[in-house]
Design a protein around this motif. Sequence first.
Motif, PDB file in Angstrom:
ATOM      1  N   GLU A  39      -3.085  -5.701  -3.130  1.00 17.55           N
ATOM      2  CA  GLU A  39      -3.955  -4.539  -3.210  1.00 17.55           C
ATOM      3  C   GLU A  39      -3.186  -3.244  -3.464  1.00 17.55           C
ATOM      4  O   GLU A  39      -3.621  -2.398  -4.243  1.00 17.55           O
ATOM      5  CB  GLU A  39      -4.752  -4.397  -1.897  1.00 17.55           C
ATOM      6  CG  GLU A  39      -5.681  -5.562  -1.599  1.00 17.55           C
ATOM      7  CD  GLU A  39      -6.849  -5.641  -2.558  1.00 17.55           C
ATOM      8  OE1 GLU A  39      -7.188  -4.597  -3.157  1.00 17.55           O
ATOM      9  OE2 GLU A  39      -7.411  -6.742  -2.717  1.00 17.55           O
ATOM     10  N   ALA A  40      -2.045  -3.064  -2.801  1.00 19.12           N
ATOM     11  CA  ALA A  40      -1.339  -1.784  -2.862  1.00 19.12           C
ATOM     12  C   ALA A  40      -0.069  -1.842  -3.700  1.00 19.12           C
ATOM     13  O   ALA A  40       0.505  -0.798  -4.035  1.00 19.12           O
ATOM     14  CB  ALA A  40      -1.001  -1.303  -1.440  1.00 19.12           C
ATOM     15  N   GLY A  41       0.406  -3.060  -4.023  1.00 24.14           N
ATOM     16  CA  GLY A  41       1.643  -3.169  -4.783  1.00 24.14           C
ATOM     17  C   GLY A  41       2.861  -2.858  -3.931  1.00 24.14           C
ATOM     18  O   GLY A  41       2.863  -3.054  -2.720  1.00 24.14           O
ATOM     19  N   GLY A  42       3.908  -2.336  -4.556  1.00 20.74           N
ATOM     20  CA  GLY A  42       5.124  -2.010  -3.823  1.00 20.74           C
ATOM     21  C   GLY A  42       5.862  -3.243  -3.358  1.00 20.74           C
ATOM     22  O   GLY A  42       5.819  -4.305  -3.987  1.00 20.74           O
ATOM     23  N   LYS A  43       6.528  -3.119  -2.227  1.00 24.74           N
ATOM     24  CA  LYS A  43       7.278  -4.239  -1.672  1.00 24.74           C
ATOM     25  C   LYS A  43       7.060  -4.290  -0.172  1.00 24.74           C
ATOM     26  O   LYS A  43       6.608  -3.320   0.444  1.00 24.74           O
ATOM     27  CB  LYS A  43       8.759  -4.133  -2.000  1.00 24.74           C
ATOM     28  CG  LYS A  43       9.491  -2.954  -1.357  1.00 24.74           C
ATOM     29  CD  LYS A  43      10.941  -2.912  -1.824  1.00 24.74           C
ATOM     30  CE  LYS A  43      11.007  -2.580  -3.303  1.00 24.74           C
ATOM     31  NZ  LYS A  43      12.362  -2.691  -3.847  1.00 24.74           N
ATOM     32  N   ALA A  44       7.393  -5.445   0.412  1.00 22.55           N
ATOM     33  CA  ALA A  44       7.262  -5.647   1.859  1.00 22.55           C
ATOM     34  C   ALA A  44       8.647  -5.815   2.471  1.00 22.55           C
ATOM     35  O   ALA A  44       9.553  -6.371   1.851  1.00 22.55           O
ATOM     36  CB  ALA A  44       6.403  -6.873   2.152  1.00 22.55           C
ATOM     37  N   LEU A  45       8.804  -5.324   3.679  1.00 22.13           N
ATOM     38  CA  LEU A  45      10.048  -5.467   4.436  1.00 22.13           C
ATOM     39  C   LEU A  45       9.727  -6.157   5.755  1.00 22.13           C
ATOM     40  O   LEU A  45       8.831  -5.723   6.484  1.00 22.13           O
ATOM     41  CB  LEU A  45      10.673  -4.086   4.695  1.00 22.13           C
ATOM     42  CG  LEU A  45      11.932  -4.035   5.566  1.00 22.13           C
ATOM     43  CD1 LEU A  45      13.061  -4.863   4.972  1.00 22.13           C
ATOM     44  CD2 LEU A  45      12.378  -2.576   5.759  1.00 22.13           C
ATOM     45  N   ASP A  86       8.533   2.949  -1.386  1.00 21.84           N
ATOM     46  CA  ASP A  86       7.597   2.001  -1.988  1.00 21.84           C
ATOM     47  C   ASP A  86       7.281   0.808  -1.096  1.00 21.84           C
ATOM     48  O   ASP A  86       6.634  -0.144  -1.555  1.00 21.84           O
ATOM     49  CB  ASP A  86       8.151   1.504  -3.329  1.00 21.84           C
ATOM     50  CG  ASP A  86       8.296   2.636  -4.338  1.00 21.84           C
ATOM     51  OD1 ASP A  86       7.477   3.574  -4.290  1.00 21.84           O
ATOM     52  OD2 ASP A  86       9.233   2.585  -5.158  1.00 21.84           O
ATOM     53  N   VAL A  87       7.734   0.815   0.148  1.00 19.58           N
ATOM     54  CA  VAL A  87       7.432  -0.289   1.063  1.00 19.58           C
ATOM     55  C   VAL A  87       6.013  -0.101   1.593  1.00 19.58           C
ATOM     56  O   VAL A  87       5.713   0.880   2.272  1.00 19.58           O
ATOM     57  CB  VAL A  87       8.444  -0.341   2.227  1.00 19.58           C
ATOM     58  CG1 VAL A  87       8.036  -1.398   3.247  1.00 19.58           C
ATOM     59  CG2 VAL A  87       9.843  -0.647   1.689  1.00 19.58           C
ATOM     60  N   THR A  88       5.144  -1.066   1.271  1.00 17.58           N
ATOM     61  CA  THR A  88       3.741  -0.940   1.670  1.00 17.58           C
ATOM     62  C   THR A  88       3.393  -1.770   2.906  1.00 17.58           C
ATOM     63  O   THR A  88       2.280  -1.657   3.420  1.00 17.58           O
ATOM     64  CB  THR A  88       2.820  -1.353   0.507  1.00 17.58           C
ATOM     65  OG1 THR A  88       3.193  -2.651   0.040  1.00 17.58           O
ATOM     66  CG2 THR A  88       2.925  -0.355  -0.642  1.00 17.58           C
ATOM     67  N   PRO A  94       2.343   3.746   4.111  1.00 20.33           N
ATOM     68  CA  PRO A  94       2.917   2.845   5.118  1.00 20.33           C
ATOM     69  C   PRO A  94       1.871   2.015   5.856  1.00 20.33           C
ATOM     70  O   PRO A  94       0.741   2.447   6.064  1.00 20.33           O
ATOM     71  CB  PRO A  94       3.609   3.810   6.090  1.00 20.33           C
ATOM     72  CG  PRO A  94       2.805   5.069   6.001  1.00 20.33           C
ATOM     73  CD  PRO A  94       2.342   5.154   4.567  1.00 20.33           C
ATOM     74  N   LEU A  95       2.282   0.805   6.250  1.00 18.46           N
ATOM     75  CA  LEU A  95       1.511  -0.030   7.173  1.00 18.46           C
ATOM     76  C   LEU A  95       2.512  -0.836   7.994  1.00 18.46           C
ATOM     77  O   LEU A  95       3.388  -1.510   7.440  1.00 18.46           O
ATOM     78  CB  LEU A  95       0.575  -0.983   6.426  1.00 18.46           C
ATOM     79  CG  LEU A  95      -0.266  -1.902   7.342  1.00 18.46           C
ATOM     80  CD1 LEU A  95      -1.280  -1.078   8.134  1.00 18.46           C
ATOM     81  CD2 LEU A  95      -0.975  -2.992   6.539  1.00 18.46           C
ATOM     82  N   VAL A  96       2.376  -0.785   9.328  1.00 13.82           N
ATOM     83  CA  VAL A  96       3.322  -1.440  10.232  1.00 13.82           C
ATOM     84  C   VAL A  96       2.618  -2.521  11.034  1.00 13.82           C
ATOM     85  O   VAL A  96       1.516  -2.309  11.545  1.00 13.82           O
ATOM     86  CB  VAL A  96       3.961  -0.423  11.208  1.00 13.82           C
ATOM     87  CG1 VAL A  96       4.900  -1.132  12.192  1.00 13.82           C
ATOM     88  CG2 VAL A  96       4.709   0.652  10.449  1.00 13.82           C
TER      89      VAL A  96
END
Length: 821
Positions: A60-66, A135-137, A167-169
């Motif tokens: 949905e938001a793209g970017g990357k995940a950590l 860019d971390v979503t 951001p989303l944590v």
Amino acid sequence: MATEAAGIDRDLLVDGFLQRRRYQLQLADAAADEHTLVCLPTGLGKTTVSLLVTAERLHEAGGKALFLAPTKPLVQQHADFYREALSIPDDEVVVFTGDVKPDDRAALWDDARIVIATPQVVENDLVGNRISLRDVTHLTFDECHRATGDYAYVYIAERYHADAADPLVTGMSASPGGDTEEIETVCENLGLVNVEVMTEEDADVDEYTHDTDVQWEQVTLPDEVLAIRDALNEVITDRLEKLKSLGVTNTTNPDLSQKDLNAMRGKLKKMMDNDQSDGYKGMSTHAEVMKLRRATELVETQSVESVRRYFERQREAARSSGASKASQRMVADPKVREAMRKAESFDGLHPKFSKARILLAETLGINEGERAILFTESRDTAEALVEFLSASFDVRKFVGQGDKDGSDGMSQKQQQETLDEFKAGEFEVLVSTSVAEEGLDVPEVDLVCFYEPVPTAIRSIQRKGRTGRQAEGKVVVLMAEDTRDEAFFWISRRREKEMASQLAELKEATDDIEETVGDDGQAGLDAFSGGSDGEGDDADAEVDEGADDAGEESGGDGETDAGLTDFAAEARDGAEGDGEETAEEETGEDDDNDDDGVVATAGVDDGVEVVVDQRELDSSIAKDLSTRDGLVTRLETLAVGDYVLSDRVAVERKSAADFVDSMLDSDRSMFEQVGELSRAYARPVMVVEGTNLYGQRDIDPNAIRGALASLAVDFDVSVLRTEGEEDTTELLATVAKREQETRDREVSVHGEKTTKTRAEQQEYVVSSIADIGPVTARTLLEHFGTVEAVMTAPEDDLLEVDGVGPVTAERIREVVGSEYE
């Protein structure tokens, strides 16, 4: 979010790979909407919850995940799971640990969609300005109960909320804390505003859990072991008498609690802060008590072999240069020597060894079980148990990657191979230290045996989570009678009950806690994004007052006032920055101190730059600098100094204790360090941090004043005093801004004044290629022999050199072989 009856069907997920569990979907739905703490019992798929959120966010938001996990084995396990479960190319799921070189990480970050990492590595890469979190979503904190104090999770969360565009944590834990206050602290530190709890009492969860039978087995220590303990306790009593005479304790009982010891240390520290010499003597005696307590704990609860090894390490430490007085006194004490002799002559077994063998025989033989895990606190004990049990069972050890005492560890590859073989049934008993406690996907076992009780609810719950997932499991706790084991056992029992009760209450009170962390959390999020402004306001007030007072008192001409005002303005600017976006900048379990080069890939080149030596990461200064607007930090392994602020200013930082210690260090004196600093930089600075300089180690204050005078007069070094790390941070920021903005000077890690040898000049030339750094430069020169050979080496030959990866080799060839434009 659409679901299937048997499996989960979603964008980016491999069809049917994940079993459909309603509670996981409910948790994922909640976590996809806001920053969420997910509490779920061990073994019930917290990672799946995070993966579901990650898949949705990437779609949905793209970017990357950590995804952050506290140990290397956990990181590798999660990476394998993500690659299996997600329909994205395997090479877009990247692992970051200290095993991956920093410059390679910087290049890999840009192309990754999912980065799974240890927090220490990400913390270093942020401080070093190698990566950007913009860019971390989706950011996941696994085992998030660690997010307290100075743990890397806290800093990373602060940077993420400040730097990320969207951001989303998600925080995940089976055991978030012992009370509501601890849970709220974790939420506040991570910026979590929603709490989702599932317990084993929930209908959706209950079908996936089974009862675990917990029993405890007492053992009686033989007289020979008690004699070793008693000899050590006599020495502890003697040392406590000395501490009692200082007024920091009322007891000489050697079985005093850790709480009592901590209280003593607090009182001694206050004495030291007031420059009382008795405080330093007492602190040394306190350190000796701590060492002796560790020895008695080992002999009581572990094995005589473990205390033998401990004594040997203490003897080695006492013989080394710079040995502490505590170590020297301890090994020289006649009673301690008597205990050492008794330990060396003891040829029997600790009774826990035979009890563990009986339990394993019952489980794997009589009851036809297949697998068992034996947990122990001590690596020495783990190795001794493997040797002892191997005569009866097929047994392997599972330990971390080595420790400061030089004990053999296991590489990440060895750890993974051992787990794979255990899962495949290739051996039946795993003897593990705490590395397998948290979250690691250890297979279902028939028995979990605690070689000793652990005094925290979190660790006890984590260990027991290894059994009882698919069928009824058994947990046995071994306790040595009338020892610390019993105290730890009852503490653990009480805390586990409190934890279970707390989770139940947490489930009932999530609305209230969410309201608390929601209000505080929003304030915290605002502080994350603008914290330096708040600090800047305070700095403004202090600097303005200082400037005004100075102007009034001087009564001099306007030129003096203007100079002070200008300097105050520089200080304000250094605290506040210019409001633009900053550049974004790995022990416990993961080290990253082999960094011999810097690649700044965060995409921001403006701002005042501070170069930080890797070894300074133990302090908070580098992290604090990296969060300031208008400041860019980067990491290097500096040949001289701790901080480089311009081409002419480098800073050596020492605490008051370090300053005095380095005066007395015969191996590498402070004056040798300062001499190298002054040869490399025109304006060398020594920062002495702390307020108790003249109360250190019973040194004559005039000797310390003489050292300060020598630095200023003989070495032409500016000596600046600061009250603590916060004060040092302010000073460094101010000087860096003054040098680079007001004086228009650039940053150079080599300095402008040098008397290098030919070898040093060769290293200088090679290290300047693509910022590869001094360590790799020396390796390249040792391999190829000359600077010319390094410059003309093809990429394939460069790759044969230790420490040179594909990214570095390609960059060297590009810099050397490209036309000058």
